[in-house]
Design an enzyme around this catalytic site. Structure first.
Site, PDB file in Angstrom:
ATOM      1  N   GLU A 122      -7.741 -12.436  13.073  1.00 38.60           N
ATOM      2  CA  GLU A 122      -7.762 -11.584  12.569  1.00 38.60           C
ATOM      3  C   GLU A 122      -8.564 -10.975  11.626  1.00 38.60           C
ATOM      4  O   GLU A 122      -9.793 -11.364  11.899  1.00 38.60           O
ATOM      5  CB  GLU A 122      -6.966 -11.960  11.168  1.00 38.60           C
ATOM      6  CG  GLU A 122      -5.633 -12.489  11.668  1.00 38.60           C
ATOM      7  CD  GLU A 122      -4.428 -11.379  12.631  1.00 38.60           C
ATOM      8  OE1 GLU A 122      -3.868 -10.692  11.534  1.00 38.60           O
ATOM      9  OE2 GLU A 122      -4.068 -11.333  13.558  1.00 38.60           O
ATOM     10  N   ASP A 175       7.889  -1.915  10.677  1.00 35.20           N
ATOM     11  CA  ASP A 175       7.154  -1.048  10.734  1.00 35.20           C
ATOM     12  C   ASP A 175       6.329   0.327  12.142  1.00 35.20           C
ATOM     13  O   ASP A 175       5.131   0.577  11.305  1.00 35.20           O
ATOM     14  CB  ASP A 175       6.169  -1.244   9.129  1.00 35.20           C
ATOM     15  CG  ASP A 175       4.742  -2.127   9.612  1.00 35.20           C
ATOM     16  OD1 ASP A 175       5.233  -2.608  10.534  1.00 35.20           O
ATOM     17  OD2 ASP A 175       4.250  -2.401   8.885  1.00 35.20           O
ATOM     18  N   ASN A 223      37.285  43.309   5.835  1.00 31.39           N
ATOM     19  CA  ASN A 223      36.019  43.150   5.228  1.00 31.39           C
ATOM     20  C   ASN A 223      36.638  42.948   3.626  1.00 31.39           C
ATOM     21  O   ASN A 223      37.074  43.863   2.698  1.00 31.39           O
ATOM     22  CB  ASN A 223      36.290  44.644   4.830  1.00 31.39           C
ATOM     23  CG  ASN A 223      35.085  45.347   4.485  1.00 31.39           C
ATOM     24  OD1 ASN A 223      33.827  45.641   5.550  1.00 31.39           O
ATOM     25  ND2 ASN A 223      34.756  45.635   3.295  1.00 31.39           N
ATOM     26  N   ARG A 259       1.174  -1.142   0.111  1.00 30.76           N
ATOM     27  CA  ARG A 259      -0.166  -0.029   0.053  1.00 30.76           C
ATOM     28  C   ARG A 259       0.756   1.046   0.065  1.00 30.76           C
ATOM     29  O   ARG A 259       0.253   2.643   0.177  1.00 30.76           O
ATOM     30  CB  ARG A 259      -1.073  -0.061   1.059  1.00 30.76           C
ATOM     31  CG  ARG A 259      -2.070  -0.376   0.896  1.00 30.76           C
ATOM     32  CD  ARG A 259      -3.321  -1.170   2.223  1.00 30.76           C
ATOM     33  NE  ARG A 259      -3.038  -1.431   3.259  1.00 30.76           N
ATOM     34  CZ  ARG A 259      -3.200  -1.450   4.303  1.00 30.76           C
ATOM     35  NH1 ARG A 259      -4.065  -0.462   4.496  1.00 30.76           N
ATOM     36  NH2 ARG A 259      -3.137  -2.022   5.296  1.00 30.76           N
ATOM     37  N   ASN A 271      -4.340  -6.317  18.599  1.00 31.10           N
ATOM     38  CA  ASN A 271      -3.185  -6.513  18.231  1.00 31.10           C
ATOM     39  C   ASN A 271      -2.094  -5.224  17.776  1.00 31.10           C
ATOM     40  O   ASN A 271      -2.259  -5.653  16.965  1.00 31.10           O
ATOM     41  CB  ASN A 271      -3.092  -8.295  17.912  1.00 31.10           C
ATOM     42  CG  ASN A 271      -1.746  -8.926  18.062  1.00 31.10           C
ATOM     43  OD1 ASN A 271      -0.935  -8.567  18.846  1.00 31.10           O
ATOM     44  ND2 ASN A 271      -1.439  -9.208  17.283  1.00 31.10           N
ATOM     45  N   LYS A 278       9.143  -0.670   2.589  1.00 32.13           N
ATOM     46  CA  LYS A 278       8.130  -0.371   3.497  1.00 32.13           C
ATOM     47  C   LYS A 278       9.351   0.625   4.392  1.00 32.13           C
ATOM     48  O   LYS A 278       9.545   0.983   5.147  1.00 32.13           O
ATOM     49  CB  LYS A 278       7.536  -0.602   3.851  1.00 32.13           C
ATOM     50  CG  LYS A 278       6.327  -0.286   5.083  1.00 32.13           C
ATOM     51  CD  LYS A 278       5.128  -0.047   5.617  1.00 32.13           C
ATOM     52  CE  LYS A 278       5.109  -1.568   5.797  1.00 32.13           C
ATOM     53  NZ  LYS A 278       3.710  -2.341   6.908  1.00 32.13           N
ATOM     54  N   TYR A 333      31.574  35.165  -3.153  1.00 32.26           N
ATOM     55  CA  TYR A 333      31.593  33.004  -2.984  1.00 32.26           C
ATOM     56  C   TYR A 333      33.008  33.947  -3.019  1.00 32.26           C
ATOM     57  O   TYR A 333      34.475  33.908  -3.193  1.00 32.26           O
ATOM     58  CB  TYR A 333      32.300  33.059  -4.515  1.00 32.26           C
ATOM     59  CG  TYR A 333      32.392  31.118  -4.255  1.00 32.26           C
ATOM     60  CD1 TYR A 333      31.691  30.228  -3.568  1.00 32.26           C
ATOM     61  CD2 TYR A 333      33.731  31.238  -4.968  1.00 32.26           C
ATOM     62  CE1 TYR A 333      32.176  29.233  -3.162  1.00 32.26           C
ATOM     63  CE2 TYR A 333      34.147  29.689  -4.651  1.00 32.26           C
ATOM     64  CZ  TYR A 333      33.720  28.848  -3.453  1.00 32.26           C
ATOM     65  OH  TYR A 333      34.093  27.540  -3.435  1.00 32.26           O
TER      66      TYR A 333
HETATM   67  C1  UD1 Z   1      -0.685  -8.270  11.735  1.00 38.26           C
HETATM   68  C2  UD1 Z   1      -0.633  -9.263  12.827  1.00 38.26           C
HETATM   69  C3  UD1 Z   1      -2.426  -8.254  13.574  1.00 38.26           C
HETATM   70  C4  UD1 Z   1      -1.838  -6.808  14.112  1.00 38.26           C
HETATM   71  C5  UD1 Z   1      -1.136  -6.138  12.832  1.00 38.26           C
HETATM   72  C6  UD1 Z   1      -1.219  -4.997  13.993  1.00 38.26           C
HETATM   73  C7  UD1 Z   1      -0.662 -11.548  12.120  1.00 38.26           C
HETATM   74  C8  UD1 Z   1      -1.242 -12.162  11.231  1.00 38.26           C
HETATM   75  N1  UD1 Z   1      -1.300 -11.153  11.659  1.00 38.26           N
HETATM   76  O1  UD1 Z   1      -0.970  -8.416  11.061  1.00 38.26           O
HETATM   77  O2  UD1 Z   1      -2.705  -8.915  14.263  1.00 38.26           O
HETATM   78  O3  UD1 Z   1      -3.200  -6.411  14.613  1.00 38.26           O
HETATM   79  O4  UD1 Z   1      -0.246  -6.835  12.386  1.00 38.26           O
HETATM   80  O5  UD1 Z   1      -0.267  -3.801  12.909  1.00 38.26           O
HETATM   81  O6  UD1 Z   1       0.890 -11.549  13.121  1.00 38.26           O
HETATM   82  N2  UD1 Z   1       6.744  -9.230   7.976  1.00 38.26           N
HETATM   83  C9  UD1 Z   1       7.301 -10.443   7.449  1.00 38.26           C
HETATM   84  N3  UD1 Z   1       6.921 -11.772   6.824  1.00 38.26           N
HETATM   85  C10 UD1 Z   1       5.902 -12.099   6.825  1.00 38.26           C
HETATM   86  C11 UD1 Z   1       4.579 -11.339   6.739  1.00 38.26           C
HETATM   87  C12 UD1 Z   1       5.078 -10.222   7.700  1.00 38.26           C
HETATM   88  O7  UD1 Z   1       8.310 -10.378   7.910  1.00 38.26           O
HETATM   89  O8  UD1 Z   1       5.665 -13.304   6.407  1.00 38.26           O
HETATM   90  C13 UD1 Z   1       5.790  -8.066   8.804  1.00 38.26           C
HETATM   91  C14 UD1 Z   1       6.067  -6.971   7.614  1.00 38.26           C
HETATM   92  O9  UD1 Z   1       7.153  -6.660   6.523  1.00 38.26           O
HETATM   93  C15 UD1 Z   1       5.618  -6.603   8.513  1.00 38.26           C
HETATM   94  C16 UD1 Z   1       5.625  -7.058  10.659  1.00 38.26           C
HETATM   95  O10 UD1 Z   1       5.890  -8.322   9.591  1.00 38.26           O
HETATM   96  O11 UD1 Z   1       6.717  -5.423   9.713  1.00 38.26           O
HETATM   97  C17 UD1 Z   1       3.631  -7.139  10.411  1.00 38.26           C
HETATM   98  O12 UD1 Z   1       3.143  -7.813   8.397  1.00 38.26           O
HETATM   99  P1  UD1 Z   1       1.718  -7.033   8.489  1.00 38.26           P
HETATM  100  O13 UD1 Z   1       1.803  -8.045   6.732  1.00 38.26           O
HETATM  101  O14 UD1 Z   1       1.569  -5.503   8.169  1.00 38.26           O
HETATM  102  O15 UD1 Z   1       0.623  -7.187   8.926  1.00 38.26           O
HETATM  103  P2  UD1 Z   1      -0.857  -7.424   9.737  1.00 38.26           P
HETATM  104  O16 UD1 Z   1      -1.447  -8.099   8.380  1.00 38.26           O
HETATM  105  O17 UD1 Z   1      -1.263  -5.791   9.668  1.00 38.26           O
HETATM  106 CA    CA Z   2       0.500  -4.095   8.669  1.00 32.91          CA
END
Ligand code: UD1
Ligand code: CA
Length: 458
Positions: free
Chosen positions: A155, A105, A378, A15, A170, A22, A367
């Site tokens: 979720e 993030d 001066n 996004r 969460n 990101k 300059y």
């Molecule tokens: C996740 C949580 C959700 C919470 C939310 C808060 C899960 C299943 N859900 O959802 O409960 O409310 O964060 O922001 O955990 N990432 C990886 N590898 C992956 C997937 C994600 O490194 O395979 C990292 C992403 O880069 C990011 C973080 O994990 O920094 C969260 O991933 P994201 O996909 O944003 O999770 P959400 O769906 O937002």
């Molecule tokens: Ca997220």
């Protein structure tokens, strides 16, 4: 019990609509990942593991910090649970430590907020950081039982209507005893709406295994908010800037408008400093007591001693200003500029790699580069140090009490001796002896009886 920190940073951040991963987008001049890493280091962990994926090497390079970080590649993003599984792999003996999971993030999280989580995990619990949101849309919801104990996390996409009404969400951040975490991760499957391994599912598994689960509710929602879009990034940037402005004001700085200052680095300021609107601070900037910064200035990696005054619309980059100096309006100081106390640099002046001596003045349209000016010099309007011959740079030495007339070219290498004077309009190519006048302009003549041409009659 040792602390190990996992930072999840493998996501692309679809996004953001960006070629840049990101976690490399910047907030307050530093990448999101750097913010999270700094918070992690404040907890004095034994090890920090960053799980990266999208953006590969660029993510690694961006975190050029001396602290030891282990990097784990998650080539395919199969969910937060999968990411944690991979992240644990290089952590030998993790069974005897506490593992803290942070998201790359979520930049504004403070170490102090994490202490109670880590303490709870040290006492054997799975500890989550939750927060109440007016609009919980998109987040995982904390489902509590009738006794208010945490039961599981659901979720958004897997939640029913009643569960979507829950406003406790969460944050994703959790601390778990390493041994329990290993066992719980083994139980994960990807039987859900996104077909991913959800880290959040370990909560229900922990409850089933009689492992204590506790959710600690964060006071400040901004601390736990993640960045998913540019709009959210901009929103957190404002939150961050407001907190920096508040700290500055608490420390005795007057801000003409705390909403119109941007600190993209580190600003240290003494007492009774004044900063007008529209200023941008980059890198490390130090301002002594009573420094005054006019509107719309950019200050980067510079040090301004007490009572220095920067008037409106100046760019001060890699410069050191002595006490009581005055700069601007509309001046540009480039790296290596050093202004000794009481010296003055005026409008439309550019200075680079030069020492300007005590009480010396370069007031207009000049300059000065690769130069050293003594005391009480001066420099007249429109003076240029010709420091570059097309191939090499050369130095200009201007000794104490020199007076350079307007519109002068000083062709370096050249030295103007102490107390010497240069007549306006000169091009100086040879050294000027002390106390002498050098002048190279053509002699003026007047032609008596000369007539202007007249327009011919048609
Ligand atoms: C996740 C949580 C959700 C919470 C939310 C808060 C899960 C299943 N859900 O959802 O409960 O409310 O964060 O922001 O955990 N990432 C990886 N590898 C992956 C997937 C994600 O490194 O395979 C990292 C992403 O880069 C990011 C973080 O994990 O920094 C969260 O991933 P994201 O996909 O944003 O999770 P959400 O769906 O937002
Ligand atoms: Ca997220």
């Amino acid at each position: 019990m040792n602390l190990d920190v996992l930072i999840l940073a493998a996501g692309k951040g679809t996004r953001m609509r960006s070629a840049l991963p990101k976690v490399l987008h910047r907030l307050g001049g530093r990448s999101l990942l750097q913010h999270v890493h700094t918070t992690a280091c404040a907890l004095q962990p034994a090890r920090v593991v960053v799980v990266y994926g999208y953006g590969g090497e660029t993510v690694k390079q961006a975190l050029a910090v001396p602290q030891v970080v282990e990097w784990v590649l998650q080539a395919e993003q199969r969910g937060t649970g999968h990411a944690v599984q991979l992240g644990l792999a290089p952590l030998a003996g993790v069974e005897d430590s506490v593992v803290l999971v942070l998201y790359g993030d979520v930049p504004l999280l403070k170490a102090a907020t994490l202490h109670p989580l880590i303490d709870a995990a040290r006492n054997g619990a799975l500890a989550l950081l939750s927060v109440r949101l007016q609009n919980p849309h998109g987040y995982g919801r904390i489902v509590r039982n009738s006794g208010a104990g945490v039961e599981r996390i659901v979720e958004e996409r897997d939640a029913d209507e009643a569960e979507r009404e829950i406003d406790e969400v969460n944050s994703g951040i959790m601390a778990v005893p390493g041994r329990a975490l290993r066992q719980l991760l083994d139980k994960l499957d990807c039987d859900n709406a996104q077909g991913e391994y959800y880290l959040t599912d370990i909560v229900a598994h922990a409850v089933a295994a009689d492992i204590a689960v506790t959710a600690i509710v964060a006071d400040d929602q901004h601390e736990v908010l993640g960045v998913n879009s540019r709009a959210e990034l901009a929103c957190l940037e404002r939150v961050y800037q407001r907190s920096i402005a508040q700290q500055l004001m608490d420390g005795g700085v007057t801000l003409a408008d705390p909403a119109r200052l941007d600190v993209r680095g580190e600003l240290r300021a003494g007492e009774d400093v004044f900063i007008d609107v529209g200023c941008v601070i980059e890198g490390v900037v130090r301002l002594g007591d009573r420094v005054h910064v006019g509107p719309y200035c950019v200050l980067r990696d510079s040090e301004l001693a007490a009572d220095a005054q920067v008037l409106e619309h100046c760019v001060i980059d890699g410069a050191a200003l002595g006490d009581g100096t005055t700069v601007g309006p509309f001046a540009r100081l480039r790296p290596g500029t050093r202004l000794a106390s009481g010296s003055k640099v005026g409008n439309f002046v550019e200075i680079k790699n030069a020492d300007i001596g005590v009480a010396s003045k370069v007031n207009h349209l000049s300059y000065v580069g690769d130069s050293r000016l003594g005391r009480n010099v001066n420099i007249g309007a429109g003076t240029i140090t010709c420091n570059y011959d097309g191939a090499n740079k050369h130095r200009t030495e201007i000794e104490d009490d020199v007076f350079v007339g307007s519109n002068t070219a000083l062709v370096a290498p050249v030295t103007l001796g102490e107390g010497s004077t240069v007549g306006a309009g000169s091009t100086i190519t040879a050294d000027v002896p002390p106390r002498e006048l050098a002048i190279t302009r053509a002699q003026q003549k007047s032609i008596a009886g000369w007539q202007r041409p007249r327009k011919k009659k048609p």
